[in-house]
Structure formats: structure tokens, C-alpha cells
Write an enzyme that holds these catalytic residues in place. Sequence first.
Site, PDB file in Angstrom:
ATOM      1  N   ARG A   1      -6.265  65.274-118.467  1.00 22.30           N
ATOM      2  CA  ARG A   1      -7.318  64.844-119.411  1.00 22.30           C
ATOM      3  C   ARG A   1      -7.613  65.974-120.406  1.00 22.30           C
ATOM      4  O   ARG A   1      -6.992  67.058-120.348  1.00 22.30           O
ATOM      5  CB  ARG A   1      -8.588  64.496-118.660  1.00 22.30           C
ATOM      6  CG  ARG A   1      -9.176  65.702-117.960  1.00 22.30           C
ATOM      7  CD  ARG A   1     -10.442  65.358-117.225  1.00 22.30           C
ATOM      8  NE  ARG A   1     -11.170  66.561-116.876  1.00 22.30           N
ATOM      9  CZ  ARG A   1     -12.037  66.661-115.883  1.00 22.30           C
ATOM     10  NH1 ARG A   1     -12.273  65.615-115.127  1.00 22.30           N
ATOM     11  NH2 ARG A   1     -12.668  67.785-115.650  1.00 22.30           N
ATOM     12  N   GLY A   2      -8.546  65.709-121.306  1.00 19.89           N
ATOM     13  CA  GLY A   2      -9.087  66.730-122.210  1.00 19.89           C
ATOM     14  C   GLY A   2      -8.032  67.436-123.051  1.00 19.89           C
ATOM     15  O   GLY A   2      -7.078  66.821-123.555  1.00 19.89           O
ATOM     16  N   ILE A   3      -8.193  68.736-123.160  1.00 22.21           N
ATOM     17  CA  ILE A   3      -7.327  69.531-124.029  1.00 22.21           C
ATOM     18  C   ILE A   3      -5.881  69.503-123.527  1.00 22.21           C
ATOM     19  O   ILE A   3      -4.941  69.410-124.321  1.00 22.21           O
ATOM     20  CB  ILE A   3      -7.873  70.978-124.108  1.00 22.21           C
ATOM     21  CG1 ILE A   3      -9.227  70.985-124.844  1.00 22.21           C
ATOM     22  CG2 ILE A   3      -6.881  71.904-124.803  1.00 22.21           C
ATOM     23  CD1 ILE A   3      -9.963  72.322-124.823  1.00 22.21           C
TER      24      ILE A   3
ATOM     25  N   ASP B   1      -1.929  71.782-106.895  1.00 21.33           N
ATOM     26  CA  ASP B   1      -3.132  72.614-107.054  1.00 21.33           C
ATOM     27  C   ASP B   1      -2.613  74.017-107.347  1.00 21.33           C
ATOM     28  O   ASP B   1      -2.014  74.657-106.472  1.00 21.33           O
ATOM     29  CB  ASP B   1      -3.948  72.581-105.750  1.00 21.33           C
ATOM     30  CG  ASP B   1      -5.151  73.521-105.816  1.00 21.33           C
ATOM     31  OD1 ASP B   1      -5.211  74.361-106.751  1.00 21.33           O
ATOM     32  OD2 ASP B   1      -6.015  73.433-104.922  1.00 21.33           O
TER      33      ASP B   1
ATOM     34  N   ASN C   1      -3.073  75.728-119.071  1.00 19.98           N
ATOM     35  CA  ASN C   1      -4.291  75.153-119.639  1.00 19.98           C
ATOM     36  C   ASN C   1      -5.358  74.866-118.587  1.00 19.98           C
ATOM     37  O   ASN C   1      -6.548  74.870-118.899  1.00 19.98           O
ATOM     38  CB  ASN C   1      -3.929  73.855-120.385  1.00 19.98           C
ATOM     39  CG  ASN C   1      -5.146  72.997-120.643  1.00 19.98           C
ATOM     40  OD1 ASN C   1      -5.915  73.261-121.560  1.00 19.98           O
ATOM     41  ND2 ASN C   1      -5.358  71.977-119.809  1.00 19.98           N
TER      42      ASN C   1
ATOM     43  N   ASN D   1     -20.832  84.978-122.594  1.00 19.40           N
ATOM     44  CA  ASN D   1     -21.728  83.835-122.728  1.00 19.40           C
ATOM     45  C   ASN D   1     -22.697  83.829-121.559  1.00 19.40           C
ATOM     46  O   ASN D   1     -22.287  84.041-120.416  1.00 19.40           O
ATOM     47  CB  ASN D   1     -20.905  82.541-122.755  1.00 19.40           C
ATOM     48  CG  ASN D   1     -21.638  81.412-123.438  1.00 19.40           C
ATOM     49  OD1 ASN D   1     -22.697  81.615-124.055  1.00 19.40           O
ATOM     50  ND2 ASN D   1     -21.102  80.216-123.324  1.00 19.40           N
TER      51      ASN D   1
ATOM     52  N   TYR E   1     -16.643  82.950-115.687  1.00 15.73           N
ATOM     53  CA  TYR E   1     -15.725  82.299-116.629  1.00 15.73           C
ATOM     54  C   TYR E   1     -15.252  83.287-117.703  1.00 15.73           C
ATOM     55  O   TYR E   1     -14.059  83.387-117.996  1.00 15.73           O
ATOM     56  CB  TYR E   1     -16.460  81.115-117.266  1.00 15.73           C
ATOM     57  CG  TYR E   1     -15.637  80.280-118.221  1.00 15.73           C
ATOM     58  CD1 TYR E   1     -14.663  79.397-117.756  1.00 15.73           C
ATOM     59  CD2 TYR E   1     -15.848  80.354-119.598  1.00 15.73           C
ATOM     60  CE1 TYR E   1     -13.926  78.607-118.635  1.00 15.73           C
ATOM     61  CE2 TYR E   1     -15.119  79.576-120.479  1.00 15.73           C
ATOM     62  CZ  TYR E   1     -14.158  78.697-119.993  1.00 15.73           C
ATOM     63  OH  TYR E   1     -13.427  77.927-120.865  1.00 15.73           O
TER      64      TYR E   1
ATOM     65  N   THR F   1     -15.168  67.748-126.102  1.00 18.93           N
ATOM     66  CA  THR F   1     -14.537  67.187-124.903  1.00 18.93           C
ATOM     67  C   THR F   1     -15.640  66.648-123.989  1.00 18.93           C
ATOM     68  O   THR F   1     -16.828  66.795-124.284  1.00 18.93           O
ATOM     69  CB  THR F   1     -13.768  68.269-124.110  1.00 18.93           C
ATOM     70  OG1 THR F   1     -14.701  69.278-123.719  1.00 18.93           O
ATOM     71  CG2 THR F   1     -12.646  68.885-124.908  1.00 18.93           C
TER      72      THR F   1
HETATM   73  N1  LIG Z   1     -13.733  72.244-123.912  1.00 16.94           N
HETATM   74  C1  LIG Z   1     -13.976  73.384-124.550  1.00 16.94           C
HETATM   75  O1  LIG Z   1     -14.823  73.431-125.457  1.00 16.94           O
HETATM   76  C2  LIG Z   1     -13.218  74.620-124.172  1.00 16.94           C
HETATM   77  C3  LIG Z   1     -13.533  75.809-124.854  1.00 16.94           C
HETATM   78  C4  LIG Z   1     -12.823  76.963-124.547  1.00 16.94           C
HETATM   79  C5  LIG Z   1     -11.824  76.946-123.600  1.00 16.94           C
HETATM   80  N2  LIG Z   1     -11.537  75.790-122.945  1.00 16.94           N
HETATM   81  C6  LIG Z   1     -10.453  75.847-121.940  1.00 16.94           C
HETATM   82  O2  LIG Z   1      -9.492  74.834-122.221  1.00 16.94           O
HETATM   83  C7  LIG Z   1      -8.894  74.393-121.004  1.00 16.94           C
HETATM   84  C8  LIG Z   1      -9.014  72.872-120.898  1.00 16.94           C
HETATM   85  O3  LIG Z   1     -10.391  72.541-120.974  1.00 16.94           O
HETATM   86  P1  LIG Z   1     -10.933  71.026-120.944  1.00 16.94           P
HETATM   87  O4  LIG Z   1     -12.224  71.033-121.658  1.00 16.94           O
HETATM   88  O5  LIG Z   1      -9.875  70.093-121.381  1.00 16.94           O
HETATM   89  O6  LIG Z   1     -11.233  70.892-119.365  1.00 16.94           O
HETATM   90  P2  LIG Z   1     -11.159  69.629-118.382  1.00 16.94           P
HETATM   91  O7  LIG Z   1     -12.063  69.940-117.246  1.00 16.94           O
HETATM   92  O8  LIG Z   1     -11.367  68.349-119.125  1.00 16.94           O
HETATM   93  O9  LIG Z   1      -9.630  69.656-117.876  1.00 16.94           O
HETATM   94  C9  LIG Z   1      -9.142  70.672-117.057  1.00 16.94           C
HETATM   95  C10 LIG Z   1      -8.028  70.100-116.197  1.00 16.94           C
HETATM   96  O10 LIG Z   1      -7.576  71.144-115.317  1.00 16.94           O
HETATM   97  C11 LIG Z   1      -7.355  70.584-114.048  1.00 16.94           C
HETATM   98  N3  LIG Z   1      -7.467  71.579-112.978  1.00 16.94           N
HETATM   99  C12 LIG Z   1      -8.574  72.231-112.560  1.00 16.94           C
HETATM  100  N4  LIG Z   1      -8.289  72.992-111.496  1.00 16.94           N
HETATM  101  C13 LIG Z   1      -6.961  72.849-111.229  1.00 16.94           C
HETATM  102  C14 LIG Z   1      -6.099  73.354-110.235  1.00 16.94           C
HETATM  103  N5  LIG Z   1      -6.543  74.184-109.269  1.00 16.94           N
HETATM  104  N6  LIG Z   1      -4.807  72.968-110.246  1.00 16.94           N
HETATM  105  C15 LIG Z   1      -4.352  72.106-111.192  1.00 16.94           C
HETATM  106  N7  LIG Z   1      -5.136  71.582-112.161  1.00 16.94           N
HETATM  107  C16 LIG Z   1      -6.432  71.938-112.163  1.00 16.94           C
HETATM  108  C17 LIG Z   1      -8.451  69.539-113.907  1.00 16.94           C
HETATM  109  O11 LIG Z   1      -8.141  68.571-112.891  1.00 16.94           O
HETATM  110  C18 LIG Z   1      -8.503  68.943-115.309  1.00 16.94           C
HETATM  111  O12 LIG Z   1      -7.640  67.825-115.452  1.00 16.94           O
HETATM  112  C19 LIG Z   1      -9.581  75.162-119.878  1.00 16.94           C
HETATM  113  O13 LIG Z   1      -8.815  76.282-119.543  1.00 16.94           O
HETATM  114  C20 LIG Z   1     -10.893  75.563-120.514  1.00 16.94           C
HETATM  115  O14 LIG Z   1     -11.426  76.716-119.905  1.00 16.94           O
HETATM  116  C21 LIG Z   1     -12.210  74.636-123.206  1.00 16.94           C
END
Ligand SMILES: NC(=O)c1ccc[n+]([C@@H]2O[C@H](COP(=O)([O-])OP(=O)(O)OC[C@H]3O[C@@H](n4cnc5c(N)ncnc54)[C@H](O)[C@@H]3O)[C@@H](O)[C@H]2O)c1
Length: 431
Positions: free
Chosen positions: A201-203, A245, A272, A331, A337, A372
Site C-alpha cells: 500500500r501507500g508509497i 517480514d 521502502n 520531529n 523514527y 497517505t
Molecule cells: N507518508 C509520509 O508522509 C512519509 C514521509 C516520510 C517518509 N515516509 C516513509 O515512506 C515509507 C512508506 O510510507 P507509507 O506512508 O507508504 O507507509 P505505510 O504504512 O502505508 O506502508 C508501509 C508498508 O510497509 C510494510 N511493513 C511494515 N513493516 C514491515 C516488515 N517488518 N516487513 C515487511 N513489510 C513491512 C507495511 O505492511 C506497509 O504495507 C516508510 O519508510 C515511511 O517511513 C513516509
Amino acid sequence: MKLKIPGVPQATVLRRYTPGQPLVDGPVLSLPPGGAIAEGLSKILERAGVSGSGESQGGASQRWAAIIFDATGIRDVAGLSTLHGSIAPAFRYLRPSGRLIIFGTPPEDSAEPERAAAQRALDGFVRSAGKEARLGTTANLVYVADGAESGLESTLRFFLSGRSAYVDGQVVRLRAAKPTPTADWAHPLKGRVAVVTGAARGIGAAIAEILARDGAQVVVMDMPAQGAALAEVANRVGGTAFQVDITSKEAPAHIGAYLTDRHEGADIFVHNAGITRDRSLVNMPADQWASVLAVNLDAQLRINDALLHENVLHPGSRVICISSTSGIAGNRGQTNYAASKAGIIGMVQAMAPEMARREMTINAVAPGFIETAMTKAMPFATREIGRRINSLNQGGLPVDVAETVAWLGQPGTGGVNGEVIRVCGQSILGA
Ligand SMILES: NC(=O)c1ccc[n+]([C@@H]2O[C@H](COP(=O)([O-])OP(=O)(O)OC[C@H]3O[C@@H](n4cnc5c(N)ncnc54)[C@H](O)[C@@H]3O)[C@@H](O)[C@H]2O)c1
């Protein structure tokens, strides 16, 4: 849906890339004529079918789509006046989502203090211009080291195009690397195997989609609990899914074996997957500290180790690690984090020389406020502030992070190594 708030300006809709779209939506002003890399730049523009160039074509008052300034020849303070004299008259005539791209030479490569000072001055100039720009215009600086001139194309194309819509106020260093021609600029990742963790999902899902759009064969990975969503993403991008995982002890070996057996290795690996467990330092339980460090940092270190040790990555590979502006600025409530995301930057910088020896690269992408599920869940006021404290006056989209990853993943981007690219609309945090 975004709310209109009285007295707060509405954000400009940014020009984002769609397949088939021209590189820029108007003429490009190239300055000054006869600069050291100007010829190379104009050949790239010609190949890309971009019109316009010198001031003679309509003067400063053309509605330029972009201004490209070759400042590589500036050696002293007096030379900086050409920067002001040439850019200032045209800057106000940039179209919405316009581009100011300045090329310099890395200040640290110069032994002459005056030349180093003049080149470093470009950094402050570009960041300030980015803050003054309006209507979705961005300003970025590319330092081109000696011998790196032949590797300019993928980077120039990225910064000119809608792919860099939310990349603003960035300074990128380009070093000499083995030249790798790109046959098809619409599919620059053709023939490459790309892996994305946390792609359910997401990014991560957006990264998988953009890498597939650009021609890569994509392997998506996520937790077994996300199996159904992961399979959906894999189907959408015509790729394969691998449930893992990444924190488990066996994960690095399993990932390496899977990629070797099923895909004969990989060319792009995108770390990611990431989690947040926010709490103030004094209230943070040890398990929340540990889980964030384990997913966001330790897993990346262990997987990279296995990928290199088992020769899973082919020469020419690209490793891209998702950091965060929190890891740069810090932050409140995110000591765990921010530590993990800053740690990623340390890892990337330390690994870059070894990666270069293997003809590979490793870079970090640090997103700012991205729209997101995670940011949607923030309280209204925090969210509105978060999305507006940047030069583009809006949050970015997952696709903006994905486009940056895809540019770093290109075979032609071998000169960018050990860098941190923020995708944050020039956020005032971590600038
Ligand atoms: N959303 C933002 O504004 C933002 C800003 C800066 C950085 N980020 C970074 O971007 C990345 C993606 O963020 P997002 O917002 O899409 O997050 P999200 O929570 O929507 O997606 C993260 C995904 O990682 C997977 N995941 C978590 N732990 C795991 C593990 N142990 N093994 C395998 N998969 C695992 C989750 O199941 C999930 O599908 C992350 O690294 C986050 O820190 C996001």
C-alpha cells in the site's frame, strides 16, 4: 478532499508526468551561451525535441517553461553577477510549474577558496529562488564533477519533466561513472528486475507502479498479514509477490535466495517498508523504540549485507533507501523514527564508495509531507500546517516519491551515488 480556508492561498495544481507528455510544456531558456557544459546540455535538449534556447529567441519576456543556467565556469564573486543579471529578467516569466535548473561544479573539489566560494554561493541562490518562485515552479542545483558531463541526461530530463514536480530546493552531486546509454526514454527501466519492500500500500505500491510503468519487472514484498493487498499490487503491475517480514532472522537469506532462484538476481532494490511508533522520549516504551529501529534501519543493513555478500545484485544495480525529512530535521515525538531515518543516511553515505567500486549506486530519498493514509489520520490543524510549510504550499503525492526513486533507478543515473534527495516541496523543516 482539501478544504478552502479563508485567507489561505489555494495551492497550484502541479504539472505531473503522464506517459507521452513532452518533457516541458514550452520553450527553454539556456544561459549563458558558450558555458562549459552548455553544448552538452543543448544536445540533450535537441534530442528531447525541446525548443527555444538563447535570449535571442524572444528575449527575457518569453513565457519560458524552464531556465537552465550553466554556472560551471563561475570562478569568483564577480562571476556571480552574471547569475543575477541573466536569471532575474526571465524568472518572472516562467510558466506555472516552471523550472530553474542551475549546473555548477562541486565546491569541495576546488582548491581555490574563491572558486569554491562562488560555487557554494549557487546553493544559497537556488534555495532562495525556490522560496521566491510561485505557481508550482521549482529551483534545483546540480553539481557536475570533472568527468561526469557525459552522465547528465537522465538528471536533466528528470528535473525538467513533471516527474520532479515535488522536488524543490535540492542540491545533487553528479560524479563520473561508467556511461550507460538509455535506448528508450519512455521505458528507461526495460529489462531490469526491481524489488520494492512494504509495497502492499501507500508509497511502496506507488513505487511498484511507476517502476513497472517505466519498464521494470517488479517484485513486491510485504508482511504475510498484507498478503491479499500485496497480491493485488503484484497483479496490477504484472509482477510477482513475496511475503516476508523483513525483520525476521532469515529474511535476508530468503530474499536473496528467492531473487537468485526466480529472477537470476536483481537490478534495483527499494527499501521502502517503514513504521512509526510515535511517543515523547520520556514516555516511549523500549519495545516501540526497538521495533522502529528494527524495521526502518536494522533490516536494511542486514538485507544490503546479504545482497552484496551473495552477489544478488548485478553490476549497474541501484539501491534506494526511503528515509524521511524527520531524519534530517528531527520531529517531536519521533526520537525513534528520526534516529532510524538519519541512520539510513549514514548507511547510504558509508556504502557509496564500495557500491561505486562494484559499478552500483546507493541513495536515500527523504519524503516530507506526503498525502497517505498515515498523514490523513493526523489531527486537522497538524495536517494543514504539515502540508503547507513548504515552497509549493501543498503536500506531495506518493507518485512524487516514486518518480524520484525511478530516476535514481535508471541505468543512466550512475553518477548520483551516496546522495540524499528530499521530496518535500522545499519544506522549511530539514532545509
Ligand atoms: N507518508 C509520509 O508522509 C512519509 C514521509 C516520510 C517518509 N515516509 C516513509 O515512506 C515509507 C512508506 O510510507 P507509507 O506512508 O507508504 O507507509 P505505510 O504504512 O502505508 O506502508 C508501509 C508498508 O510497509 C510494510 N511493513 C511494515 N513493516 C514491515 C516488515 N517488518 N516487513 C515487511 N513489510 C513491512 C507495511 O505492511 C506497509 O504495507 C516508510 O519508510 C515511511 O517511513 C513516509
